[in-house]
Design an enzyme around this catalytic site. Structure first.
Site, mmCIF file in Angstrom:
data_model
loop_
_atom_site.group_PDB
_atom_site.id
_atom_site.type_symbol
_atom_site.label_atom_id
_atom_site.label_comp_id
_atom_site.label_asym_id
_atom_site.label_seq_id
_atom_site.Cartn_x
_atom_site.Cartn_y
_atom_site.Cartn_z
ATOM 1 N N ASN A 25 0.837 -1.206 0.000
ATOM 2 C CA ASN A 25 0.000 0.000 0.000
ATOM 3 C C ASN A 25 0.870 1.253 0.000
ATOM 4 O OD1 ASN A 25 0.590 -0.715 2.700
ATOM 5 N ND2 ASN A 25 -1.284 0.189 3.504
ATOM 6 N N GLU A 38 -2.876 -4.470 -3.299
ATOM 7 C CA GLU A 38 -3.277 -5.280 -4.461
ATOM 8 C C GLU A 38 -3.262 -4.448 -5.736
ATOM 9 O OE1 GLU A 38 -4.759 -4.929 -1.549
ATOM 10 O OE2 GLU A 38 -5.924 -6.682 -0.977
HETATM 11 N N1 THU Z 1 -5.373 -1.893 2.408
HETATM 12 C C1 THU Z 1 -4.768 -2.621 1.430
HETATM 13 O O1 THU Z 1 -3.637 -2.318 1.017
HETATM 14 N N2 THU Z 1 -5.434 -3.687 0.922
HETATM 15 C C2 THU Z 1 -6.662 -4.104 1.334
HETATM 16 O O2 THU Z 1 -7.230 -5.019 0.752
HETATM 17 C C3 THU Z 1 -7.292 -3.465 2.500
HETATM 18 C C4 THU Z 1 -6.687 -2.189 2.925
HETATM 19 C C5 THU Z 1 -4.675 -0.696 2.934
HETATM 20 C C6 THU Z 1 -5.320 0.612 2.538
HETATM 21 C C7 THU Z 1 -4.784 1.535 3.611
HETATM 22 O O3 THU Z 1 -3.504 2.019 3.194
HETATM 23 C C8 THU Z 1 -4.591 0.624 4.811
HETATM 24 O O4 THU Z 1 -4.666 -0.700 4.327
HETATM 25 C C9 THU Z 1 -5.651 0.802 5.883
HETATM 26 O O5 THU Z 1 -6.931 0.667 5.361
#
Ligand code: THU
Length: 134
Positions: A46, A59
């Site tokens: 992320n 993802e």
């Molecule tokens: N997040 C992801 O990277 N993938 C997911 O499927 C769920 C959430 C991240 C987004 C944000 O940067 C952090 O997790 C908290 O929501």
């Protein structure tokens, strides 16, 4: 390529990718790993932004990496948090994964891999617009 998925390799890569996450706002780093249809293991993490809504999930980062490498599809993905827990992709990410993995994409789950079709039933997909747009 019709070989077995090595989930340990994918989970290991997802856990490595957690360390690259940029998540200063949520403080919730996430890593993702996928095996491409050509058998390559790719990762994503992320990437948040001070303008919170601009952050991208691990993802989405994985799929951007896939496409920018010149590939189009993944066969299996695994997503992890900083504790090494297997995470389920959020709804938006399921739609992004559908585009590049299709309904048969295997998604890691603590109780065993799931087909994307079971995680995103009755999805809107590329076939729907193909019926209308020539
Ligand atoms: N997040 C992801 O990277 N993938 C997911 O499927 C769920 C959430 C991240 C987004 C944000 O940067 C952090 O997790 C908290 O929501």
């Amino acid at each position: 390529m019709n070989t077995e998925i090595d989930w340990n390799v994918l989970r290991h890569k997802a856990n490595e990718m957690v360390l690259r996450a940029y998540a200063p706002y949520s403080r919730y780093p996430v890593g993702a790993a996928g095996i491409t249809s050509e058998g390559e293991i790719l990762g994503g993490c992320n990437v948040e932004n001070v303008s919170y809504g601009l952050g991208i999930c691990a993802e989405v980062s994985l799929i951007a990496h896939l496409v920018s490498q010149g590939q189009r599809s993944v066969r299996a993905v695994s997503v992890a948090d900083a504790n090494g827990k297997v995470l389920m992709p959020c709804g938006r990410c399921r739609q992004v994964l559908l585009e590049h993995g299709g309904r048969e994409l295997l998604v890691d789950h603590p109780a065993g891999p799931r087909r994307l079709a079971d995680l995103l039933p009755d999805a809107f997909g590329p076939d729907d617009i193909a019926e209308v747009v020539p």
